[in-house]
Design a protein around this motif. Structure first.
Motif, short mmCIF file in Angstrom:
data_model
loop_
_atom_site.label_atom_id
_atom_site.label_comp_id
_atom_site.label_asym_id
_atom_site.label_seq_id
_atom_site.Cartn_x
_atom_site.Cartn_y
_atom_site.Cartn_z
N THR A 1 -2.76 5.68 -0.73
CA THR A 1 -3.39 6.72 0.09
C THR A 1 -2.63 8.01 -0.12
OG1 THR A 1 -4.28 5.25 1.79
CG2 THR A 1 -3.79 7.51 2.46
N VAL A 2 -3.37 9.11 -0.28
CA VAL A 2 -2.76 10.43 -0.48
C VAL A 2 -3.02 11.28 0.77
CG1 VAL A 2 -2.77 12.54 -1.86
CG2 VAL A 2 -3.13 10.32 -2.97
N HIS B 1 0.85 -1.19 0.00
CA HIS B 1 0.00 0.00 0.00
C HIS B 1 0.89 1.24 0.00
CE1 HIS B 1 -4.02 1.79 1.31
NE2 HIS B 1 -3.19 2.83 1.38
N ALA B 2 0.72 2.10 -1.00
CA ALA B 2 1.55 3.30 -1.10
C ALA B 2 0.97 4.42 -0.25
CB ALA B 2 1.64 3.75 -2.55
N LEU B 3 1.86 5.19 0.35
CA LEU B 3 1.48 6.45 1.02
C LEU B 3 2.26 7.56 0.33
CD1 LEU B 3 0.11 8.10 3.24
CD2 LEU B 3 2.09 7.62 4.71
N VAL B 4 1.55 8.48 -0.30
CA VAL B 4 2.21 9.54 -1.06
C VAL B 4 1.68 10.90 -0.62
CG1 VAL B 4 2.58 8.03 -3.05
CG2 VAL B 4 0.55 9.50 -2.97
N GLY B 5 2.45 11.92 -0.93
CA GLY B 5 2.09 13.28 -0.59
C GLY B 5 3.32 14.16 -0.67
N ARG B 6 3.11 15.45 -0.77
CA ARG B 6 4.23 16.38 -0.82
C ARG B 6 4.94 16.39 0.52
NH1 ARG B 6 2.89 22.11 -2.77
NH2 ARG B 6 5.16 22.09 -2.91
N ASN B 7 6.20 16.87 0.52
CA ASN B 7 6.91 17.03 1.78
C ASN B 7 6.11 17.93 2.70
OD1 ASN B 7 9.21 15.47 1.21
ND2 ASN B 7 10.05 17.11 -0.05
N GLY B 8 5.98 17.51 3.96
CA GLY B 8 5.18 18.26 4.92
C GLY B 8 3.74 17.82 4.98
N ALA B 9 3.38 16.77 4.20
CA ALA B 9 1.99 16.31 4.18
C ALA B 9 1.62 15.53 5.44
CB ALA B 9 1.73 15.46 2.94
N GLY B 10 2.63 15.03 6.18
CA GLY B 10 2.36 14.27 7.39
C GLY B 10 2.80 12.82 7.33
N GLU C 1 3.78 0.43 -10.31
CA GLU C 1 4.40 -0.86 -10.64
C GLU C 1 4.30 -1.87 -9.51
OE1 GLU C 1 8.73 -2.69 -12.09
OE2 GLU C 1 8.38 -0.52 -12.08
N ILE C 2 4.42 -1.43 -8.26
CA ILE C 2 4.59 -2.38 -7.16
C ILE C 2 3.42 -2.42 -6.18
CG2 ILE C 2 5.79 -0.82 -5.56
CD1 ILE C 2 6.70 -4.50 -6.31
N CYS C 3 2.55 -1.40 -6.19
CA CYS C 3 1.51 -1.29 -5.16
C CYS C 3 0.13 -1.65 -5.70
CB CYS C 3 1.47 0.13 -4.59
SG CYS C 3 3.04 0.63 -3.83
N THR D 1 2.78 -7.74 4.74
CA THR D 1 2.10 -6.50 4.36
C THR D 1 3.12 -5.36 4.36
OG1 THR D 1 0.07 -7.30 5.41
CG2 THR D 1 0.22 -4.92 4.98
N MET D 2 3.04 -4.48 3.37
CA MET D 2 4.01 -3.40 3.27
C MET D 2 3.34 -2.06 3.02
SD MET D 2 7.00 -5.36 1.08
CE MET D 2 5.88 -6.57 0.38
N MET D 3 3.90 -1.02 3.62
CA MET D 3 3.53 0.35 3.28
C MET D 3 4.71 0.97 2.57
SD MET D 3 1.94 3.42 5.62
CE MET D 3 3.44 4.14 6.32
N TYR D 4 4.48 1.50 1.39
CA TYR D 4 5.54 1.97 0.51
C TYR D 4 5.44 3.47 0.35
CZ TYR D 4 8.68 1.82 -3.56
OH TYR D 4 9.73 1.98 -4.43
N ILE D 5 6.48 4.19 0.78
CA ILE D 5 6.51 5.65 0.68
C ILE D 5 7.51 6.04 -0.40
CG2 ILE D 5 6.99 7.80 1.91
CD1 ILE D 5 6.29 6.35 4.50
#
Length: 493
Positions: free
Chosen positions: A211-212, A33-42, A205-207, A192-196
């Motif tokens: 979550t944004v 599961h990917a967690l993405v967001g701009r720097n400072g997003a938390g 490709e991998i997730c 289970t993996m969280m991918y940042i």
């Protein structure tokens, strides 16, 4: 759907700053599961909460439906979750076996049985198909090997949930593919993996899901399949963001940076490179191609065994960084954390280090003049900071990298060398940093861009591809991804 990990309505404040505001994430068992967001997003704050390093002010964390353990129960946390950080936590001076079982070398307080320890390590490494000698010093491992050792160590505690924080930031193409192959194998085993990552192509490709986060809040969670790239970027930024478009320009005739007959044992051999005013030249290749070593030679960090370097008409002494800077060179190093800035010094102090001698008399820097110049660089590069006096260590990754760029550009260099300029920064910061390179070139500088990111190389007028220490092709602007990658991997087209 059964969730392995859940964070519900999490709030975390640091003084007046709200780092997470009702943030949520739910990760299904056996998913990446990917967690993405701009720097400072938390993102980093959530990681610290999911790993038990911080307690949320509000909300809760669940593992397989059960409330997370108390923060003081570190063994219980290690049995549930582990994080492989962008900056390795491996201890270089210890062997692989010692790193795998640090603080667990003995049972019941007995003396260490080194043969048994190495045997346990070998069994663990074999279980997860990590081809590393347990007796090897960890400091001698590659970045890829250190990551795999960290993953094996995490799984040895019994954790079935692993957080991977920017794991590909310092890996080349083949190493990334090997990491992804290992991740797929672990997922098949139920891990289970969280991918940042800031590399959205890797997310696709991998997730399986993503979550944004934006502005400390959860924005959306969706399956990766069917989530258009533009929609994902818009969710991260709050607006539609167009792809970066390189500017068209006509380089001048004057050569501002050149290397002739450069050789360095074990890295590259008999390389010539020439960069004209108003030109951006890329250096591409695998981690073993020699591209970083060549760039570091051009700036004086490495002394070649043979050859010469000339900057704006001045032949500089090999291996002499101050001489290169005096001749008119600006430099953005590969690792900003270790080579790019001094964390405890302010934004203004870091940005003006190269011109400190020009900001006062008799060796004394004028604070007012330093502040004035720093404010100019902050405005020019749009650095998000409280002001010139804020320590760089307090900034987000993208803004810290902008400070490194400020230092490289503060003396209006004739030649600019940047290595992996956008590693670990978000979409908007990437555009700003690449724009800063092009701004310098439009003012008459020549630039060398060394990068593992194809998007970084799109601003280049031509790309020199290195393979096994040699330049094998000079690729003009207009290349396709397939064409460039084929040459980088040794498949000439």
């Amino acid at each position: 759907m059964k969730y392995h990990v859940e964070a519900r309505s999490v709030v975390k404040r640091f003084g007046p700053t709200t780092a997470l505001n009702g943030a949520e994430i739910a990760i299904a068992e056996g998913h990446t599961h990917a967690l993405v967001g701009r720097n400072g997003a938390g993102k980093s704050t959530l990681v610290s909460i999911l790993t038990g390093l911080q307690r949320p002010d509000e909300g809760e964390v669940l593992f397989s439906g059960e409330t997370a353990p108390a923060l003081a129960d570190r063994d219980a946390w290690r049995q549930r979750v582990a994080c492989v950080y962008q900056k390795s936590t491996i201890i270089p001076a210890l062997t692989v076996a010692e790193n795998l079982f640090v603080n667990r070398q003995t049972e019941r307080g007995r003396m260490i049985n080194w043969r048994a320890l190495r045997a346990r390590a070998r069994e663990l490494l074999d279980t997860y198909e990590v081809d590393v000698d347990p007796r090897a010093l960890a400091g001698e491992l590659s970045v890829e090997q250190r990551q795999l050792v960290e993953i094996a160590r995490a799984l040895s505690f019994g954790a079935r949930f692993i957080i991977l924080d920017e794991p590909t930031a310092r890996l080349d193409g083949p190493a990334i593919e090997r990491l992804f192959t290992r991740m797929r194998s672990l997922r098949e085993q139920g891990v289970t993996m969280m991918y940042i990552s800031h590399h959205l192509d890797e997310v696709y490709e991998i997730c399986q899901s993503v979550t944004v986060f934006r502005d400390a809040r959860h924005i959306v969670t969706r399956p990766v399949a069917g989530f258009a790239h533009d929609e994902l970027v818009a969710a991260m930024t709050g607006e539609a963001t167009a792809a970066y478009e390189a500017r068209r320009r006509t380089p001048g005739e004057a050569v501002v940076l050149s290397g002739a007959g450069l050789s360095l044992a074990g890295r590259y051999h008999d390389v010539d490179i020439s960069v004209r005013a108003g030109e951006v030249v890329g250096l591409a290749g695998s981690a073993s191609s020699g591209k970083v070593g060549l760039a570091e030679t051009l700036v004086g960090l490495r002394r070649p065994d043979a050859g010469t370097v000339t900057i704006d008409g001045t032949r500089v002494r090999p291996g002499d960084v101050p001489a290169a800077m005096r001749a008119g060179l600006g430099f953005v190093p590969e690792d900003r954390h270790h080579e790019g800035f001094v964390p405890l010094l302010s934004v203004g102090e870091n940005a003006t280090i190269p011109i400190a001698h020009k900001l006062g008399s008799f060796g004394i820097v004028s604070p007012a003049r330093r502040r004035e110049r720093a404010v100019q660089m902050i405005e020019s590069l749009d650095i998000k900071t409280e002001g010139p006096d804020q320590p760089v260590g307090d900034l987000s990754g993208g803004n810290a990298q902008k400070v490194v760029f400020a230092r490289a550009l503060v003396d209006d260099p004739k030649a600019l060398v940047v290595i992996n300029p956008t590693a670990g920064v978000d979409v908007k910061a990437k555009q700003a940093l690449l724009g800063a390179v092009e701004d310098a070139v439009e003012r008459g500088a020549g630039a060398v861009v060394v990068s593992d990111e194809l998007d970084d190389l799109r601003i280049c007028d031509r790309v020199l591809v290195m393979f096994h220490g040699k330049v094998v092709k000079d690729v003009p602007r207009g290349w396709t991804d397939h064409e460039l990658v084929a040459v980088m991997e040794g498949i000439q087209e």
